[in-house]
Design a protein around this motif. Structure first.
Motif, mmCIF file in Angstrom:
data_model
loop_
_atom_site.group_PDB
_atom_site.id
_atom_site.type_symbol
_atom_site.label_atom_id
_atom_site.label_comp_id
_atom_site.label_asym_id
_atom_site.label_seq_id
_atom_site.Cartn_x
_atom_site.Cartn_y
_atom_site.Cartn_z
ATOM 1 N N LEU A 53 0.892 -1.207 0.153
ATOM 2 C CA LEU A 53 0.038 -0.085 -0.033
ATOM 3 C C LEU A 53 0.805 1.250 0.065
ATOM 4 N N LYS A 54 2.021 1.256 0.578
ATOM 5 C CA LYS A 54 2.908 2.654 0.684
ATOM 6 C C LYS A 54 3.482 2.598 -0.723
ATOM 7 N N GLN A 55 3.704 1.437 -1.306
ATOM 8 C CA GLN A 55 4.393 1.496 -2.753
ATOM 9 C C GLN A 55 3.260 1.928 -3.817
ATOM 10 N N GLU A 56 2.129 1.556 -3.634
ATOM 11 C CA GLU A 56 0.864 2.146 -4.427
ATOM 12 C C GLU A 56 0.644 3.691 -4.133
ATOM 13 N N ASN A 57 0.594 3.846 -2.812
ATOM 14 C CA ASN A 57 0.306 5.458 -2.410
ATOM 15 C C ASN A 57 1.455 6.168 -3.176
ATOM 16 N N LYS A 58 2.820 5.934 -2.933
ATOM 17 C CA LYS A 58 3.751 6.646 -3.424
ATOM 18 C C LYS A 58 3.795 6.777 -5.143
ATOM 19 N N ALA A 59 3.025 5.710 -5.738
ATOM 20 C CA ALA A 59 3.181 5.843 -7.305
ATOM 21 C C ALA A 59 2.074 6.709 -7.463
ATOM 22 N N ILE A 60 0.823 6.501 -6.790
ATOM 23 C CA ILE A 60 -0.339 7.645 -6.995
ATOM 24 C C ILE A 60 0.175 8.942 -6.711
ATOM 25 N N LEU A 61 0.660 9.323 -5.823
ATOM 26 C CA LEU A 61 1.361 10.643 -5.503
ATOM 27 C C LEU A 61 2.118 11.204 -6.613
ATOM 28 N N GLU A 62 3.129 10.240 -6.905
ATOM 29 C CA GLU A 62 4.149 10.897 -7.999
ATOM 30 C C GLU A 62 3.190 10.997 -9.484
ATOM 31 N N SER A 63 2.096 10.089 -9.760
ATOM 32 C CA SER A 63 1.655 10.089 -11.100
ATOM 33 C C SER A 63 0.568 11.406 -10.976
ATOM 34 N N THR A 64 -0.040 11.764 -9.611
ATOM 35 C CA THR A 64 -0.824 12.969 -9.504
ATOM 36 C C THR A 64 0.071 14.185 -9.462
ATOM 37 N N GLY A 65 1.424 14.138 -9.003
ATOM 38 C CA GLY A 65 2.320 15.238 -9.086
ATOM 39 C C GLY A 65 2.423 15.444 -10.474
ATOM 40 N N ARG A 66 2.604 14.598 -11.255
ATOM 41 C CA ARG A 66 3.024 14.633 -12.948
ATOM 42 C C ARG A 66 1.838 15.218 -13.604
ATOM 43 N N GLU A 67 0.652 14.626 -13.365
ATOM 44 C CA GLU A 67 -0.428 15.155 -13.892
ATOM 45 C C GLU A 67 -0.799 16.779 -13.711
ATOM 46 N N THR A 68 -0.764 16.963 -12.328
ATOM 47 C CA THR A 68 -0.889 18.289 -12.029
ATOM 48 C C THR A 68 0.252 19.228 -12.456
ATOM 49 N N ASN A 69 1.363 18.904 -12.745
ATOM 50 C CA ASN A 69 2.468 19.903 -13.328
ATOM 51 C C ASN A 69 2.168 19.854 -14.767
ATOM 52 N N ALA A 70 1.677 18.766 -15.543
ATOM 53 C CA ALA A 70 1.155 18.910 -16.861
ATOM 54 C C ALA A 70 -0.189 19.897 -17.064
ATOM 55 N N LEU A 71 -1.055 19.674 -16.078
ATOM 56 C CA LEU A 71 -2.076 20.520 -16.218
ATOM 57 C C LEU A 71 -1.716 22.230 -15.684
ATOM 58 N N ARG A 72 -0.733 22.159 -15.046
ATOM 59 C CA ARG A 72 -0.422 23.661 -15.102
ATOM 60 C C ARG A 72 0.087 24.086 -16.340
ATOM 61 N N ARG A 73 0.959 23.304 -16.755
ATOM 62 C CA ARG A 73 1.809 23.845 -18.249
ATOM 63 C C ARG A 73 0.933 23.948 -19.168
ATOM 64 N N GLU A 74 -0.251 23.221 -19.222
ATOM 65 C CA GLU A 74 -1.173 23.159 -20.420
ATOM 66 C C GLU A 74 -2.199 24.523 -19.980
ATOM 67 N N THR A 75 -2.497 24.782 -18.859
ATOM 68 C CA THR A 75 -3.359 26.124 -18.356
ATOM 69 C C THR A 75 -2.398 27.186 -18.761
ATOM 70 N N LYS A 76 -1.213 27.152 -18.560
ATOM 71 C CA LYS A 76 -0.151 28.299 -18.967
ATOM 72 C C LYS A 76 -0.310 28.480 -20.348
ATOM 73 N N ALA A 77 -0.148 27.444 -21.067
ATOM 74 C CA ALA A 77 -0.223 27.685 -22.367
ATOM 75 C C ALA A 77 -1.507 28.184 -23.064
#
Length: 103
Positions: A53-77
């Motif tokens: 569960l810790k590994q899955e949570n870490k993967a989810i957090l990393e994925s969410t972070g990447r998605e958030t950053n991608a959304l921020r870049r898209e919003t800025k564009a």
């Protein structure tokens, strides 16, 4: 009664009670060992679940972070595109104004 018979009967009774007690102790020891083994397996399984569960949570957090950053870049564009369109609109308005003046 004969004291020898009473003593012999008491000894037989005591021996029987002792055998029963020893049998019960052995049974309890077996039960304890089985419970200890079962608890050990369950504890191991729980620790494995926690690690997974810790590994899955870490993967989810990393994925969410990447998605958030991608959304921020898209919003800025998109904001940049909106600003560019506003600029183009102003330029077109000026062009139309000059065109009207030059006629």
């Amino acid at each position: 009664r004969n004291p020898a018979e009473t003593s012999a009967t008491s000894s037989a009774d005591l021996e029987s009670m002792l055998k029963q007690a020893l049998g019960r102790i052995e049974s309890l020891e077996r039960q304890h060992k089985e419970m200890k083994t079962s608890t050990g397996r369950e504890t191991t399984a729980l620790w494995e679940d926690i690690c997974r569960l810790k590994q899955e949570n870490k993967a989810i957090l990393e994925s969410t972070g990447r998605e958030t950053n991608a959304l921020r870049r898209e919003t800025k564009a998109l904001r940049d595109d909106i600003e560019a369109l506003k600029s183009d609109k102003k330029a077109l308005e000026w062009f139309n104004l000059w065109e009207d003046i030059c006629r």
